[in-house]
Design an enzyme around this catalytic site. Sequence first.
Site, PDB file in Angstrom:
ATOM      1  N   LYS A 120      -0.248   0.992  -5.289  1.00  0.00           N
ATOM      2  CA  LYS A 120      -1.239   1.796  -4.571  1.00  0.00           C
ATOM      3  C   LYS A 120      -2.276   0.838  -4.028  1.00  0.00           C
ATOM      4  O   LYS A 120      -2.536  -0.215  -4.615  1.00  0.00           O
ATOM      5  CB  LYS A 120      -1.909   2.788  -5.525  1.00  0.00           C
ATOM      6  CG  LYS A 120      -2.609   3.930  -4.848  1.00  0.00           C
ATOM      7  CD  LYS A 120      -1.601   4.948  -4.339  1.00  0.00           C
ATOM      8  CE  LYS A 120      -2.088   6.357  -4.430  1.00  0.00           C
ATOM      9  NZ  LYS A 120      -1.015   7.335  -4.498  1.00  0.00           N
TER      10      LYS A 120
HETATM   11  N1  GLU Z   1       0.539   8.881  -1.494  1.00  0.00           N
HETATM   12  C1  GLU Z   1       1.654   9.674  -1.858  1.00  0.00           C
HETATM   13  C2  GLU Z   1       1.727   9.899  -3.358  1.00  0.00           C
HETATM   14  O1  GLU Z   1       0.749   9.797  -4.053  1.00  0.00           O
HETATM   15  C3  GLU Z   1       2.962   9.191  -1.272  1.00  0.00           C
HETATM   16  C4  GLU Z   1       3.365   7.807  -1.567  1.00  0.00           C
HETATM   17  C5  GLU Z   1       4.566   7.367  -0.754  1.00  0.00           C
HETATM   18  O2  GLU Z   1       5.143   8.152  -0.016  1.00  0.00           O
HETATM   19  O3  GLU Z   1       4.908   6.211  -0.883  1.00  0.00           O
HETATM   20  O4  GLU Z   1       2.747  10.251  -3.887  1.00  0.00           O
END
Ligand code: GLU
Length: 430
Positions: A120
């Site tokens: 992240k």
């Molecule tokens: N931000 C989204 C989540 O928390 C998607 C992450 C992604 O698609 O890589 O799952």
Amino acid sequence: MASASTATDETSEEPTEEESALETARRQLQHAADHLDIDQNIVERLKHPKKVHEVTVPIERENGDVEVYTGYRAQHDSVRGPYKGGLRYHPEVTREECVGLGMWMTWKCAVMDIPFGGAKGGIAVNPKDLTDDEKEQLTRRFTDEIRAVIGPTKDIPAPDMGTDPQTMAWLMDAYSMQEGETIPGVVTGKPPIVGGSKGRDGAPGRSVAIIAREAIDYYGKDIKEADVAIQGYGSVGSNAARLLDDWGANVVAVSDVNGGVYDANGLDTHSIPSHHEEPEAVMDHGAPETVSNEELLELDVDLMIPAAIGNVLTADNADDIAADIIIEGANGPTTTTASAIFAEREIPVVPDILANAGGVTVSYFEWLQDINRRSWSLERVNDELETEMLTAWQDVREEFEARDVTWRDAAYIVALSRISDAHEARGLWP
Ligand code: GLU
């Protein structure tokens, strides 16, 4: 939003309610590990990220001043495949928060059995303070700063709070320009015209609705008689609300940051504008009653879906929650203390890492389409998402029944078993 606390004492017996995403993620990991016969060394390793990249991102504001922001990319674990996870633009983004949210991505990909690890990232900035040109500059410069550590086989960012398909298109362009070739697979959640997947936008809300439907059925309720309250009317909340409404559920309350609307006979969810359609317009919708966000969470409904921000179900309100079932639409809406209270009160809480995993699952489909240079129809995306969600639900349900644990522990047990088996199989190098 999880707090920006920097305390990381995961062994503390009395978690404060100012719990950071990292503290929650570590406690949840240890809790699940206690149910499994896995090497404690692997658990210890998984409490820490592999790497955290911190960069400064200078941009020239429209008034000519240079402003310097801080950006992060926390790469947690890649034993099952390239790092994967969103990028958020929010003033409270911290290193710790990125690490905690990156850990959740590792579990999320593993519970879905998709071949990615977890990451992240984000920039500590309020995107509302920036013009579109400034956001573009910020994204391009940030991409350049982290260019060496991302890529379709290394680490694949995606949208999260404060970022959207346009942000991902800028990221893809900045990366591709520097690499000298168009590389759509470096990022997911792009607009379909540049290699994005149909159905990606609506996918997290769709998966929340699918899991809600299965949970309603599991607990012997009829969806056509189920009252549902949803906090948050962004991509997750609005898509989940509309699908559940279409499947016959009675969506009695929805909210945005200003508060919510309530109708005991059911709201017309399609006529309430989502955040994307018209920001902060939920309260303008004519409805018999309004509710505050706090009141919405405490409504006596069959199903409650917190789909806005983290840490909204806490020691302060867990005893007052009257819903029969909770489905986590947001990432990390329930603190450790609240989870324990719900377990004690026998209120099932289906966790984020399963319920909202449709986003990363369709991100995986998008990545497959990009590397194969072949796009899928919306129907195929939604059909395959349905299949993946039902498989994951089944896997988690089996652990839930076999071990008599909470839904969260069951999901973590599925994820952790897959990750630790992969670590065992690969071994330690050198
Ligand atoms: N931000 C989204 C989540 O928390 C998607 C992450 C992604 O698609 O890589 O799952």
